[in-house]
Design a protein around this motif. Sequence first.
Motif, PDB file in Angstrom:
ATOM      1  N   GLY A  96       0.807  -1.215   0.000  1.00 57.86           N
ATOM      2  CA  GLY A  96       0.000   0.000   0.000  1.00 57.86           C
ATOM      3  C   GLY A  96       0.838   1.260   0.000  1.00 57.86           C
ATOM      4  N   PHE A  97       1.925   1.243   0.741  1.00 59.05           N
ATOM      5  CA  PHE A  97       2.825   2.404   0.730  1.00 59.05           C
ATOM      6  C   PHE A  97       3.439   2.595  -0.655  1.00 59.05           C
ATOM      7  CE2 PHE A  97       3.238   1.995   5.504  1.00 59.05           C
ATOM      8  CZ  PHE A  97       2.752   3.267   5.778  1.00 59.05           C
ATOM      9  N   ILE A  98       3.848   1.495  -1.278  1.00 58.80           N
ATOM     10  CA  ILE A  98       4.423   1.597  -2.624  1.00 58.80           C
ATOM     11  C   ILE A  98       3.379   2.149  -3.600  1.00 58.80           C
ATOM     12  CG2 ILE A  98       5.417   0.299  -4.545  1.00 58.80           C
ATOM     13  CD1 ILE A  98       6.504  -1.694  -2.459  1.00 58.80           C
ATOM     14  N   ALA A  99       2.151   1.631  -3.513  1.00 59.75           N
ATOM     15  CA  ALA A  99       1.071   2.107  -4.384  1.00 59.75           C
ATOM     16  C   ALA A  99       0.741   3.569  -4.124  1.00 59.75           C
ATOM     17  CB  ALA A  99      -0.173   1.245  -4.181  1.00 59.75           C
ATOM     18  N   SER A 100       1.016   4.052  -2.903  1.00 59.36           N
ATOM     19  CA  SER A 100       0.745   5.450  -2.550  1.00 59.36           C
ATOM     20  C   SER A 100       1.859   6.380  -3.003  1.00 59.36           C
ATOM     21  CB  SER A 100       0.558   5.578  -1.034  1.00 59.36           C
ATOM     22  OG  SER A 100      -0.527   4.791  -0.587  1.00 59.36           O
ATOM     23  N   ASP A 106      12.317   7.496   0.861  1.00 62.61           N
ATOM     24  CA  ASP A 106      11.313   8.471   1.296  1.00 62.61           C
ATOM     25  C   ASP A 106      11.033   8.319   2.788  1.00 62.61           C
ATOM     26  OD1 ASP A 106      10.980   9.728  -1.100  1.00 62.61           O
ATOM     27  OD2 ASP A 106       9.046   8.812  -1.593  1.00 62.61           O
ATOM     28  N   ARG A 107      10.743   9.423   3.436  1.00 58.76           N
ATOM     29  CA  ARG A 107      10.409   9.404   4.847  1.00 58.76           C
ATOM     30  C   ARG A 107       8.889   9.384   5.028  1.00 58.76           C
ATOM     31  NH1 ARG A 107      13.893  11.251   2.054  1.00 58.76           N
ATOM     32  NH2 ARG A 107      13.250  13.428   2.339  1.00 58.76           N
ATOM     33  N   VAL A 108       8.442   8.562   5.982  1.00 57.80           N
ATOM     34  CA  VAL A 108       7.028   8.467   6.334  1.00 57.80           C
ATOM     35  C   VAL A 108       6.908   8.697   7.834  1.00 57.80           C
ATOM     36  CG1 VAL A 108       4.958   7.025   6.378  1.00 57.80           C
ATOM     37  CG2 VAL A 108       6.563   6.828   4.464  1.00 57.80           C
ATOM     38  N   ALA A 109       6.119   9.691   8.224  1.00 57.54           N
ATOM     39  CA  ALA A 109       5.951  10.011   9.649  1.00 57.54           C
ATOM     40  C   ALA A 109       4.908   9.087  10.263  1.00 57.54           C
ATOM     41  CB  ALA A 109       5.532  11.469   9.812  1.00 57.54           C
ATOM     42  N   LEU A 110       5.155   8.675  11.508  1.00 56.29           N
ATOM     43  CA  LEU A 110       4.257   7.760  12.216  1.00 56.29           C
ATOM     44  C   LEU A 110       4.013   8.301  13.614  1.00 56.29           C
ATOM     45  CD1 LEU A 110       2.712   5.127  12.587  1.00 56.29           C
ATOM     46  CD2 LEU A 110       4.903   3.947  12.923  1.00 56.29           C
ATOM     47  N   MET A 111       2.762   8.677  13.881  1.00 58.50           N
ATOM     48  CA  MET A 111       2.405   9.273  15.164  1.00 58.50           C
ATOM     49  C   MET A 111       1.326   8.426  15.833  1.00 58.50           C
ATOM     50  SD  MET A 111       0.993  13.125  15.907  1.00 58.50           S
ATOM     51  CE  MET A 111       0.714  13.714  17.581  1.00 58.50           C
ATOM     52  N   TRP A 148       1.589  -0.013  15.329  1.00 54.73           N
ATOM     53  CA  TRP A 148       2.805   0.796  15.191  1.00 54.73           C
ATOM     54  C   TRP A 148       3.920  -0.063  14.598  1.00 54.73           C
ATOM     55  CZ3 TRP A 148       7.818   1.831  15.646  1.00 54.73           C
ATOM     56  CH2 TRP A 148       8.258   3.153  15.751  1.00 54.73           C
ATOM     57  N   THR A 149       4.106  -1.249  15.156  1.00 55.38           N
ATOM     58  CA  THR A 149       5.167  -2.133  14.685  1.00 55.38           C
ATOM     59  C   THR A 149       4.910  -2.608  13.261  1.00 55.38           C
ATOM     60  OG1 THR A 149       5.706  -2.862  16.924  1.00 55.38           O
ATOM     61  CG2 THR A 149       6.305  -4.335  15.130  1.00 55.38           C
ATOM     62  N   ILE A 150       3.666  -2.931  12.948  1.00 61.55           N
ATOM     63  CA  ILE A 150       3.335  -3.367  11.581  1.00 61.55           C
ATOM     64  C   ILE A 150       3.626  -2.253  10.587  1.00 61.55           C
ATOM     65  CG2 ILE A 150       1.395  -3.943  10.048  1.00 61.55           C
ATOM     66  CD1 ILE A 150       0.220  -5.548  12.417  1.00 61.55           C
ATOM     67  N   LEU A 151       3.220  -1.032  10.907  1.00 65.80           N
ATOM     68  CA  LEU A 151       3.470   0.103  10.014  1.00 65.80           C
ATOM     69  C   LEU A 151       4.964   0.371   9.868  1.00 65.80           C
ATOM     70  CD1 LEU A 151       0.579   2.358  11.293  1.00 65.80           C
ATOM     71  CD2 LEU A 151       0.886   1.717   8.886  1.00 65.80           C
ATOM     72  N   ASP A 152       5.699   0.279  10.961  1.00 66.22           N
ATOM     73  CA  ASP A 152       7.141   0.500  10.925  1.00 66.22           C
ATOM     74  C   ASP A 152       7.818  -0.509   9.994  1.00 66.22           C
ATOM     75  OD1 ASP A 152       9.686   1.517  11.646  1.00 66.22           O
ATOM     76  OD2 ASP A 152       9.880   0.025  13.242  1.00 66.22           O
ATOM     77  N   TYR A 153       7.526  -1.783  10.177  1.00 62.78           N
ATOM     78  CA  TYR A 153       8.079  -2.822   9.294  1.00 62.78           C
ATOM     79  C   TYR A 153       7.669  -2.576   7.840  1.00 62.78           C
ATOM     80  CZ  TYR A 153       9.919  -6.156  12.784  1.00 62.78           C
ATOM     81  OH  TYR A 153      10.663  -6.792  13.752  1.00 62.78           O
ATOM     82  N   ALA A 154       6.416  -2.168   7.642  1.00 63.85           N
ATOM     83  CA  ALA A 154       5.917  -1.970   6.279  1.00 63.85           C
ATOM     84  C   ALA A 154       6.614  -0.805   5.591  1.00 63.85           C
ATOM     85  CB  ALA A 154       4.405  -1.746   6.305  1.00 63.85           C
ATOM     86  N   ILE A 155       6.857   0.267   6.329  1.00 65.68           N
ATOM     87  CA  ILE A 155       7.585   1.411   5.762  1.00 65.68           C
ATOM     88  C   ILE A 155       8.973   0.966   5.315  1.00 65.68           C
ATOM     89  CG2 ILE A 155       8.625   3.654   6.305  1.00 65.68           C
ATOM     90  CD1 ILE A 155       6.224   4.039   8.298  1.00 65.68           C
ATOM     91  N   ARG A 209      -5.143  -0.279  -1.269  1.00 63.26           N
ATOM     92  CA  ARG A 209      -4.345   0.300  -2.347  1.00 63.26           C
ATOM     93  C   ARG A 209      -3.322  -0.693  -2.891  1.00 63.26           C
ATOM     94  NH1 ARG A 209      -2.753   6.343   0.031  1.00 63.26           N
ATOM     95  NH2 ARG A 209      -4.899   7.033   0.476  1.00 63.26           N
ATOM     96  N   GLY A 210      -2.850  -1.577  -2.043  1.00 66.01           N
ATOM     97  CA  GLY A 210      -1.783  -2.480  -2.461  1.00 66.01           C
ATOM     98  C   GLY A 210      -2.247  -3.799  -3.043  1.00 66.01           C
ATOM     99  N   VAL A 211      -3.551  -4.005  -3.160  1.00 63.86           N
ATOM    100  CA  VAL A 211      -4.079  -5.296  -3.606  1.00 63.86           C
ATOM    101  C   VAL A 211      -3.511  -5.719  -4.957  1.00 63.86           C
ATOM    102  CG1 VAL A 211      -6.176  -6.439  -4.447  1.00 63.86           C
ATOM    103  CG2 VAL A 211      -6.200  -5.254  -2.247  1.00 63.86           C
ATOM    104  N   THR A 212      -3.388  -4.792  -5.889  1.00 65.76           N
ATOM    105  CA  THR A 212      -2.932  -5.148  -7.242  1.00 65.76           C
ATOM    106  C   THR A 212      -1.409  -5.042  -7.410  1.00 65.76           C
ATOM    107  OG1 THR A 212      -3.272  -2.863  -8.001  1.00 65.76           O
ATOM    108  CG2 THR A 212      -5.135  -4.400  -8.238  1.00 65.76           C
ATOM    109  N   MET A 213      -0.715  -4.701  -6.348  1.00 69.56           N
ATOM    110  CA  MET A 213       0.735  -4.549  -6.441  1.00 69.56           C
ATOM    111  C   MET A 213       1.398  -5.933  -6.491  1.00 69.56           C
ATOM    112  SD  MET A 213       3.256  -2.389  -6.560  1.00 69.56           S
ATOM    113  CE  MET A 213       2.235  -0.942  -6.223  1.00 69.56           C
ATOM    114  N   PRO A 214       2.203  -6.218  -7.507  1.00 64.99           N
ATOM    115  CA  PRO A 214       2.841  -7.539  -7.610  1.00 64.99           C
ATOM    116  C   PRO A 214       3.830  -7.789  -6.467  1.00 64.99           C
ATOM    117  CG  PRO A 214       2.989  -6.320  -9.681  1.00 64.99           C
ATOM    118  CD  PRO A 214       2.519  -5.352  -8.644  1.00 64.99           C
ATOM    119  N   ASP A 215       3.941  -9.049  -6.059  1.00 68.12           N
ATOM    120  CA  ASP A 215       4.910  -9.420  -5.036  1.00 68.12           C
ATOM    121  C   ASP A 215       6.328  -9.039  -5.454  1.00 68.12           C
ATOM    122  OD1 ASP A 215       2.948 -10.417  -3.416  1.00 68.12           O
ATOM    123  OD2 ASP A 215       3.319 -12.521  -3.905  1.00 68.12           O
ATOM    124  N   SER A 216       6.593  -9.130  -6.755  1.00 72.02           N
ATOM    125  CA  SER A 216       7.942  -8.854  -7.253  1.00 72.02           C
ATOM    126  C   SER A 216       8.366  -7.416  -6.966  1.00 72.02           C
ATOM    127  CB  SER A 216       8.025  -9.130  -8.753  1.00 72.02           C
ATOM    128  OG  SER A 216       7.065  -8.348  -9.460  1.00 72.02           O
TER     129      SER A 216
END
Length: 606
Positions: free
Chosen positions: A71-75, A81-86, A93-100, A169-176
């Motif tokens: 989803g982040f890639i699709a966004s 790139d930096r992504v702020a997490l509040m 929090w941990t899931i978002l951190d790993y995902a970023i 948003r990330g549903v159609t994003m390929p695993d590759s």
Amino acid sequence: MRDRPWRGDAVNTTSGPPLPPLPHGAHLLAPLIERFQREPASVLAARRVGDQFVDVTVAEVFASVRRVAKGFIASGVQVGDRVALMSHTRLEWTILDYAILAAGGVTVPIYDTSSPDQIHWIIEDSGAVMCVVETPAMLADFEQIRPDLNGCREALVIDQGGIEELERRGVTMPDSDLEARIATLDVDSIATIIYTSGTTGRPKGCMLTHGNLRINAAQVLDALGPELRPDDTGLLFLPLAHALTKGNALFDAAAGISLGFATDIAHLPEELQSFRPTTMAAVPRIFEKVYNTARNKATRERKGKIFDYASAVAIRWSRERTAGRIWPWTSVEHLLFDSLVYGKLRHAFGGRLRLCFSGGGPLGERLTHFFAGVGVQIYEGYGLTETSPTLTLNRPGAWRPGTVGRPLAGTSIRIADDGEILAKGPQVFPGYWHNDQATAEVFDDDGWFRTGDIGELDDDGYLRITGRKKELIVTAAGKNVAPALLEDHLRAHELISQAVVVGDARPFIAALITIDSTALPDWALVHGHHNVAPPDLIESADLRAAIQQAVDAANSTVSRPESIREFAILPRDLTIESGELTATLKVRRAVVEKLYADYIDRIYAG
């Protein structure tokens, strides 16, 4: 490398044992991926649902991380790139951190208590392209500053389906595409930019690499590995935006410790009972509160003398054990008080807690020995955000209360001419984000990181912190005073919540003191002030006399010119919301001195 420090005319230096370097591709996602491949059905974490904690498996977390990362890639998040997490500490929090990180991005944590001005500075300075916040209230703060932000495109809200939106948003994003992003990561990639809480000026962004954080988890694991068990669990309740909690979470992940995510500090007592952790990381104030609460309860029940004697026995038992011989009578008394007192204290932590880490400030020798005597072993350590965070740590077989331990593997500590602690090691950060001048100022010509703290090494290589370089008070008579020692002694008193020592350019040392609101009613009951309102209690002669005794005890540890001559009791406690405390309960000295300038002036006018 030397196991013992050597002393010279200018410096003292000591180093931990050698440490093999990480493979170049050792990024922060690797432990999660490896654990998924090895044991996908094992429990990675637990979160509170209603009145109980519900387990979450490695496979569930890993799948969620991948969906959110897509989803982040699709966004439009690009590599670097930096992504702020509040958000406050929670599994999301941990899931978002790993995902970023999986998207190739850099996490920029923001404390959930930050003001709109602080949020604006961090987002704008870091150049964050997106922001994820926890609540609608945080979104409202973001909306206040949105018109002044140049590059932050949007803010998603966790409590309003923000994670689900990213997954959609990330549903159609390929695993590759995701695998390609993960393949860009290595030990030199920036993983996070943590903005220091700083008491003066704008916070600086500390860049920490994947390698900094991975190696620090490995260093702590090297030190504490013999103490760990396969069924260990850990409870997180301090902000994950802070390097101490982040480092603790990464250590738990590296050690295979199942993580529980507490609701907040206010719910900590009940959640300790529910989750029953075996390990925990905390700041000294948490342990001080547990001790003082237990003592106040005993006093209220007219068992104060029994508690005090039991406390003395616990300390004596721990000291004798450390020295290598427990005397028979000490063993007898210790066994007696185990059922009467110590078991109840262990129950307050959930009944299974045996291994604790304390950082963010000095805990003190007496309290460390007390908890060890009770059956809760605390390993005190030292470090900074800039050091990922741990530099030194007490550990099994090398445990000396009153110190912050010896350097971790691969780490060197040096004491400069002026007493400042200098450090080298693979966990030391590369520098501040877009601030070359500040970076240059914290490294000397030989590459040693200047911590800003004052300390000393003993003959066995244990480090003792004696003060903060920038916080040294110089009285009008030219006497240098480190306020931390006095403040630590004062906060150990059951009635005192916070203490701020003042006296820079003044004729003598003084202190601002706040009263612990949870301890005050019990004290009032015991001392015959049953129906007196708290504001009147604070102004009473009896309370002032009790605080004077605490001040006298603290003064006994320093010389006459360093002692507190006068003090003022503030009308309320210091809070995070007022900006007087950081999110990890450290005092913002400059803020307090400014807010209570009239109290300080009255002290010296008198």
